[in-house]
Design a protein around this motif. Structure first.
Motif, PDB file in Angstrom:
ATOM      1  N   PRO A  72       0.792  -1.232   0.000  1.00  0.00           N
ATOM      2  CA  PRO A  72       0.000   0.000   0.000  1.00  0.00           C
ATOM      3  C   PRO A  72       0.822   1.279   0.000  1.00  0.00           C
ATOM      4  O   PRO A  72       0.447   2.249  -0.666  1.00  0.00           O
ATOM      5  N   SER A  73       1.936   1.312   0.740  1.00  0.00           N
ATOM      6  CA  SER A  73       2.744   2.538   0.773  1.00  0.00           C
ATOM      7  C   SER A  73       3.344   2.824  -0.594  1.00  0.00           C
ATOM      8  O   SER A  73       3.353   3.976  -1.059  1.00  0.00           O
ATOM      9  N   ALA A  74       3.833   1.787  -1.250  1.00  0.00           N
ATOM     10  CA  ALA A  74       4.392   1.962  -2.589  1.00  0.00           C
ATOM     11  C   ALA A  74       3.306   2.355  -3.578  1.00  0.00           C
ATOM     12  O   ALA A  74       3.542   3.150  -4.490  1.00  0.00           O
ATOM     13  N   ALA A  75       2.100   1.829  -3.408  1.00  0.00           N
ATOM     14  CA  ALA A  75       0.994   2.178  -4.295  1.00  0.00           C
ATOM     15  C   ALA A  75       0.655   3.654  -4.171  1.00  0.00           C
ATOM     16  O   ALA A  75       0.336   4.310  -5.168  1.00  0.00           O
ATOM     17  N   VAL A  76       0.725   4.191  -2.948  1.00  0.00           N
ATOM     18  CA  VAL A  76       0.484   5.624  -2.750  1.00  0.00           C
ATOM     19  C   VAL A  76       1.537   6.439  -3.492  1.00  0.00           C
ATOM     20  O   VAL A  76       1.233   7.452  -4.127  1.00  0.00           O
ATOM     21  N   ASP A  77       2.794   5.997  -3.422  1.00  0.00           N
ATOM     22  CA  ASP A  77       3.873   6.698  -4.123  1.00  0.00           C
ATOM     23  C   ASP A  77       3.654   6.667  -5.633  1.00  0.00           C
ATOM     24  O   ASP A  77       3.873   7.668  -6.328  1.00  0.00           O
TER      25      ASP A  77
END
Length: 281
Positions: A72-77
């Motif tokens: 999820p954190s990478a998807a936000v980026d």
């Protein structure tokens, strides 16, 4: 409605291991933005407009991945980067309109692209809490894709060079890598439909055919041939991942292989763009 807690979730260890790979593969903006600093030419405009196609699907894919809690954190980026790329592309292509470089119809299409992306931004601005939200975002991404394809084709025709089609075709592979992954994730989110399944199969066939077409064209350099070979290898990894069940391992595999394939296809598109730029002068 399918709630978020019911969908497959990647383990924390797997997330940490693959997130670095994903983010590294997604750093596409600096190279693209640097090219924007030069005077806009037709070859670059085809590449820019062509990127809008991929960005529409990339945003929907990242939104669905956040819903599924797949890195999820990478998807936000990735979502943030995609939005920046839309802004950069819109700004640079608008300069062509201001200078009278593009016909009025192209200008209207570019305005419509911006309108559709604004709607997509709005729909993906808050986290999805139900499958219906990611389905709606996917449908808006598809509407954005249609107008992005139209403006790409319009600029391609202005080039009046056979190699312009290669830039567009290679660039379309970027879109297919993202739409294939998006539809895989939609299936994981229990948004299964005959349309999604049919599009998955059709896009895979299109990607394979386009690789063959690009490999058979006379516009080729050592760098292009090497990148085509790498693209073929990465496609095999991605295709294998798409065939896996949508469990923890399958979700991780599709997330990472789709990013690697996107990076390779972007480099290949840039190589074709450089070749076209030599032809157009």
């Amino acid at each position: 409605m399918q709630e978020m807690r019911d969908v497959p979730v990647l383990g924390a260890t797997c997330q940490r291991r693959t997130a670095v790979q994903w983010v590294a593969a997604s750093v596409l903006l600096p190279t693209w933005a640097t090219g924007a600093q030069a005077q806009m030419g037709l070859s670059g405009a085809i590449n820019y407009a062509g990127w809008f196609r991929a960005l529409s699907q990339r945003m929907a894919k990242a939104y669905c991945q956040q819903y599924l809690q797949v890195l999820p954190s990478a998807a936000v980026d990735v979502m943030g980067l995609a939005r920046k790329m839309v802004q950069v592309g819109s700004t640079e292509l608008a300069k062509g309109m201001q200078s009278g470089q593009w016909p009025a119809e192209v200008g209207r299409q570019l305005q419509e692209v911006q309108k559709q992306f604004a709607l997509l931004n709005q729909m993906t601005s808050t986290p999805a809490t139900a499958t219906a939200a990611v389905v709606a975002a996917s449908e808006q991404a598809d509407r954005t894709l249609l107008i992005a394809q139209a403006v790409t084709e319009a600029i391609e025709k202005l080039a009046q060079a056979p190699s312009a089609r290669l830039v567009s075709l290679a660039g379309r592979q970027r879109m297919l890598s993202q739409r294939l992954a998006k539809n895989y994730f939609l299936t994981a989110a229990k948004a299964q439909s005959k349309i999604v399944q049919a599009q998955l199969a059709a896009d895979a066939a299109d990607f394979r055919q386009a690789l063959q077409t690009l490999g058979a064209t006379p516009v080729s350099t050592a760098a292009i041939r090497n990148e085509l070979e790498l693209a073929g290898s990465q496609w095999l990894f991605f295709e294998s991942a798409l065939r896996r069940p949508a469990d923890e391992q399958g979700l991780s595999a599709v997330a990472t292989t789709s990013e690697r394939l996107l990076t390779v296809m972007d480099k290949l598109t840039s190589l074709y763009e450089a070749a076209l730029r030599e032809v157009l002068g």
